[in-house]
Scaffold this motif. Sequence first.
Motif, PDB file in Angstrom:
ATOM      1  N   PHE A   1       0.837  -1.206   0.000  1.00 49.78           N
ATOM      2  CA  PHE A   1       0.000   0.000   0.000  1.00 49.78           C
ATOM      3  C   PHE A   1       0.874   1.259   0.000  1.00 49.78           C
ATOM      4  O   PHE A   1       0.672   2.185  -0.789  1.00 49.78           O
ATOM      5  CB  PHE A   1      -0.927  -0.015   1.227  1.00 49.78           C
ATOM      6  N   GLY A   2       1.879   1.261   0.896  1.00 48.69           N
ATOM      7  CA  GLY A   2       2.798   2.408   0.976  1.00 48.69           C
ATOM      8  C   GLY A   2       3.453   2.673  -0.374  1.00 48.69           C
ATOM      9  O   GLY A   2       3.555   3.818  -0.821  1.00 48.69           O
ATOM     10  N   GLY A   3       3.888   1.605  -1.009  1.00 51.16           N
ATOM     11  CA  GLY A   3       4.542   1.736  -2.309  1.00 51.16           C
ATOM     12  C   GLY A   3       3.590   2.294  -3.356  1.00 51.16           C
ATOM     13  O   GLY A   3       3.958   3.154  -4.153  1.00 51.16           O
ATOM     14  N   ASP A   4       2.349   1.822  -3.328  1.00 45.18           N
ATOM     15  CA  ASP A   4       1.367   2.273  -4.320  1.00 45.18           C
ATOM     16  C   ASP A   4       1.049   3.761  -4.179  1.00 45.18           C
ATOM     17  O   ASP A   4       0.832   4.454  -5.170  1.00 45.18           O
ATOM     18  CB  ASP A   4       0.064   1.464  -4.199  1.00 45.18           C
ATOM     19  N   VAL A   5       1.019   4.231  -2.917  1.00 44.40           N
ATOM     20  CA  VAL A   5       0.750   5.662  -2.696  1.00 44.40           C
ATOM     21  C   VAL A   5       1.829   6.500  -3.393  1.00 44.40           C
ATOM     22  O   VAL A   5       1.533   7.430  -4.146  1.00 44.40           O
ATOM     23  CB  VAL A   5       0.726   5.990  -1.176  1.00 44.40           C
ATOM     24  N   PHE A   6       3.065   6.106  -3.162  1.00 42.33           N
ATOM     25  CA  PHE A   6       4.179   6.842  -3.773  1.00 42.33           C
ATOM     26  C   PHE A   6       4.111   6.774  -5.303  1.00 42.33           C
ATOM     27  O   PHE A   6       4.237   7.777  -6.009  1.00 42.33           O
ATOM     28  CB  PHE A   6       5.508   6.275  -3.262  1.00 42.33           C
ATOM     29  N   LEU A   7       3.882   5.570  -5.773  1.00 47.22           N
ATOM     30  CA  LEU A   7       3.851   5.352  -7.210  1.00 47.22           C
ATOM     31  C   LEU A   7       2.752   6.162  -7.898  1.00 47.22           C
ATOM     32  O   LEU A   7       2.951   6.758  -8.953  1.00 47.22           O
ATOM     33  CB  LEU A   7       3.616   3.867  -7.461  1.00 47.22           C
ATOM     34  N   LYS A   8       1.584   6.197  -7.254  1.00 52.60           N
ATOM     35  CA  LYS A   8       0.468   6.933  -7.857  1.00 52.60           C
ATOM     36  C   LYS A   8       0.747   8.431  -7.927  1.00 52.60           C
ATOM     37  O   LYS A   8       0.390   9.097  -8.896  1.00 52.60           O
ATOM     38  CB  LYS A   8      -0.836   6.680  -7.088  1.00 52.60           C
ATOM     39  N   THR A   9       1.425   8.950  -6.894  1.00 51.78           N
ATOM     40  CA  THR A   9       1.714  10.390  -6.935  1.00 51.78           C
ATOM     41  C   THR A   9       2.724  10.708  -8.041  1.00 51.78           C
ATOM     42  O   THR A   9       2.649  11.743  -8.685  1.00 51.78           O
ATOM     43  CB  THR A   9       2.257  10.908  -5.583  1.00 51.78           C
ATOM     44  N   ILE A  10       3.668   9.794  -8.242  1.00 50.37           N
ATOM     45  CA  ILE A  10       4.641  10.011  -9.323  1.00 50.37           C
ATOM     46  C   ILE A  10       3.932   9.913 -10.684  1.00 50.37           C
ATOM     47  O   ILE A  10       4.104  10.758 -11.556  1.00 50.37           O
ATOM     48  CB  ILE A  10       5.781   8.961  -9.260  1.00 50.37           C
ATOM     49  N   LYS A  11       3.113   8.878 -10.822  1.00 52.39           N
ATOM     50  CA  LYS A  11       2.394   8.687 -12.096  1.00 52.39           C
ATOM     51  C   LYS A  11       1.549   9.909 -12.434  1.00 52.39           C
ATOM     52  O   LYS A  11       1.426  10.300 -13.585  1.00 52.39           O
ATOM     53  CB  LYS A  11       1.468   7.476 -11.984  1.00 52.39           C
ATOM     54  N   MET A  12       0.971  10.500 -11.393  1.00 52.63           N
ATOM     55  CA  MET A  12       0.116  11.663 -11.549  1.00 52.63           C
ATOM     56  C   MET A  12       0.856  12.807 -12.256  1.00 52.63           C
ATOM     57  O   MET A  12       0.258  13.605 -12.963  1.00 52.63           O
ATOM     58  CB  MET A  12      -0.314  12.092 -10.141  1.00 52.63           C
ATOM     59  N   LEU A  13       2.188  12.855 -12.063  1.00 57.18           N
ATOM     60  CA  LEU A  13       2.948  13.995 -12.581  1.00 57.18           C
ATOM     61  C   LEU A  13       3.502  13.803 -13.987  1.00 57.18           C
ATOM     62  O   LEU A  13       3.964  14.755 -14.609  1.00 57.18           O
ATOM     63  CB  LEU A  13       4.107  14.299 -11.627  1.00 57.18           C
ATOM     64  N   VAL A  14       3.452  12.556 -14.480  1.00 55.11           N
ATOM     65  CA  VAL A  14       4.127  12.297 -15.758  1.00 55.11           C
ATOM     66  C   VAL A  14       3.577  13.181 -16.889  1.00 55.11           C
ATOM     67  O   VAL A  14       4.332  13.904 -17.543  1.00 55.11           O
ATOM     68  CB  VAL A  14       4.062  10.805 -16.145  1.00 55.11           C
ATOM     69  N   VAL A  15       2.256  13.167 -17.094  1.00 53.80           N
ATOM     70  CA  VAL A  15       1.682  13.945 -18.208  1.00 53.80           C
ATOM     71  C   VAL A  15       1.939  15.456 -18.052  1.00 53.80           C
ATOM     72  O   VAL A  15       2.450  16.089 -18.976  1.00 53.80           O
ATOM     73  CB  VAL A  15       0.178  13.639 -18.383  1.00 53.80           C
ATOM     74  N   PRO A  16       1.643  16.034 -16.873  1.00 55.81           N
ATOM     75  CA  PRO A  16       1.918  17.474 -16.753  1.00 55.81           C
ATOM     76  C   PRO A  16       3.391  17.831 -16.980  1.00 55.81           C
ATOM     77  O   PRO A  16       3.684  18.837 -17.627  1.00 55.81           O
ATOM     78  CB  PRO A  16       1.526  17.812 -15.311  1.00 55.81           C
ATOM     79  N   ILE A  17       4.307  16.991 -16.484  1.00 58.30           N
ATOM     80  CA  ILE A  17       5.734  17.313 -16.675  1.00 58.30           C
ATOM     81  C   ILE A  17       6.085  17.311 -18.156  1.00 58.30           C
ATOM     82  O   ILE A  17       6.685  18.252 -18.669  1.00 58.30           O
ATOM     83  CB  ILE A  17       6.646  16.326 -15.901  1.00 58.30           C
ATOM     84  N   VAL A  18       5.676  16.256 -18.846  1.00 55.99           N
ATOM     85  CA  VAL A  18       5.990  16.169 -20.281  1.00 55.99           C
ATOM     86  C   VAL A  18       5.391  17.372 -21.000  1.00 55.99           C
ATOM     87  O   VAL A  18       6.070  18.066 -21.767  1.00 55.99           O
ATOM     88  CB  VAL A  18       5.414  14.867 -20.884  1.00 55.99           C
ATOM     89  N   PHE A  19       4.123  17.623 -20.747  1.00 57.76           N
ATOM     90  CA  PHE A  19       3.395  18.658 -21.478  1.00 57.76           C
ATOM     91  C   PHE A  19       4.001  20.046 -21.253  1.00 57.76           C
ATOM     92  O   PHE A  19       4.380  20.730 -22.205  1.00 57.76           O
ATOM     93  CB  PHE A  19       1.930  18.624 -21.030  1.00 57.76           C
ATOM     94  N   PHE A  20       4.144  20.435 -20.005  1.00 60.29           N
ATOM     95  CA  PHE A  20       4.576  21.800 -19.737  1.00 60.29           C
ATOM     96  C   PHE A  20       6.061  22.017 -19.995  1.00 60.29           C
ATOM     97  O   PHE A  20       6.452  23.064 -20.493  1.00 60.29           O
ATOM     98  CB  PHE A  20       4.191  22.220 -18.310  1.00 60.29           C
TER      99      PHE A  20
END
Length: 403
Positions: free
Chosen positions: A42-61
């Motif tokens: 669960f702990g790992g998934d929380v971290f992973l989801k927050t990172i995944k959340m940023l992939v599109v905005p980082i690439v785009f902007f």
Amino acid sequence: MMKNLTQKIFFGFILGILFGILLGSISLPFNFNQKIISTIGFGGDVFLKTIKMLVVPIVFFSLINGVANLNNIGSLGRIGIKSISIYITTTFLAITISLFFANLINPGKALDTNFDTANLEVSDPPSFFDILLNIIPANPFQSLVEGEMLQVIFFAILIGSALSMSKKGGGLKKFFFDFNEIIMKILSIVMIIAPIGIFCLIAKTFATQGLSSILELFKYFFLVIVVLLIHVVFVYLPIVKFIGKISYKKFFVGIKEALLFAFSTSSSSATIPITLECLKKNFAIRQNVASFTVPLGATINMDGTAIMQGVATVFIANLYGIDLFFYDYLSIILTATLASIGTAGVPGVGIIMLGMVLSQVGLPLEGIAIVMGVDRFLDMLRTSVNISGDAMVSIIVNKTEKK
Ligand code: ASP
């Protein structure tokens, strides 16, 4: 702060390995092993989801921002086309060499994985024309929502180019710049939980994988280093020697400070002033060439990053027992070249952009967590390679422009 965080991440990583191995080798009563594994999962998934959340905005902007700020791209004409072509060609070579060696050594192949691949959807390889056609979004907003990376990149490049050509759009340019800053800030906030996230992810991996994971992870680690060296020795140095007419020794001595700075900051962008200084002082590169090629290189030229992404992709495919086909490799070459163009020259972004390459060929993003533990040191090395590439291209463009 960063140094501190780096140490914590490394600490979390080591602790995760030890804890995972311990958990995997003892059997606790009341099915406690399983309970601990689900908790760290669960702990790992929380971290992973927050990172995944940023992939599109980082690439785009970051891509819009990078392209929009290439103000002089029209007027610089020849220098621009020349340096961009060499940058892209060497990145293309880098990723191809890295895939070749990754397939030769096959890190992660020996591992008998228990990874759950049952609900992974690995699509049939698309045709080459499909790949190309698929770069154009039917609806760019849908591409953003669905995280279709190549389409997001395509659209971001268009917006960036239009912004750089347009005389209006100044406010919008500033908006994208500010938004990019904010996204990078969010990334640094998310990275605060990285040590715990890494601990959980690694501990779970090792608890379910056992000791053989370590060996395979080392194989990955050393393979990236070897391919980085191969790229410098067989691509950069011959170009520097035969086209730039500069000896290996003079090249390295001349960019020594920039190399050290890149290694210790893991940031091509932060190294720009030192690279410029080295090139002007030690190789008499003209101002109008270096001031264009160096910042451009620090933004779009990331051969070291592409190399890591190539090896990591094959490694992760092997770990999950997923076969890659010919079109997957073409897709990896294309995506990793674009990913490295879109990677901001700051620490740790390359590993997040790896998500783009993985999702393009249908590999699980969870794989990032496995390689992230050893990424800090690799980041230092690949950033040094990245800035060597910038220096090499500046020398070549300067030399050929003289004629
Ligand atoms: N740190 C790298 C650079 O600045 C980018 C990466 O994370 O690969 O060049």
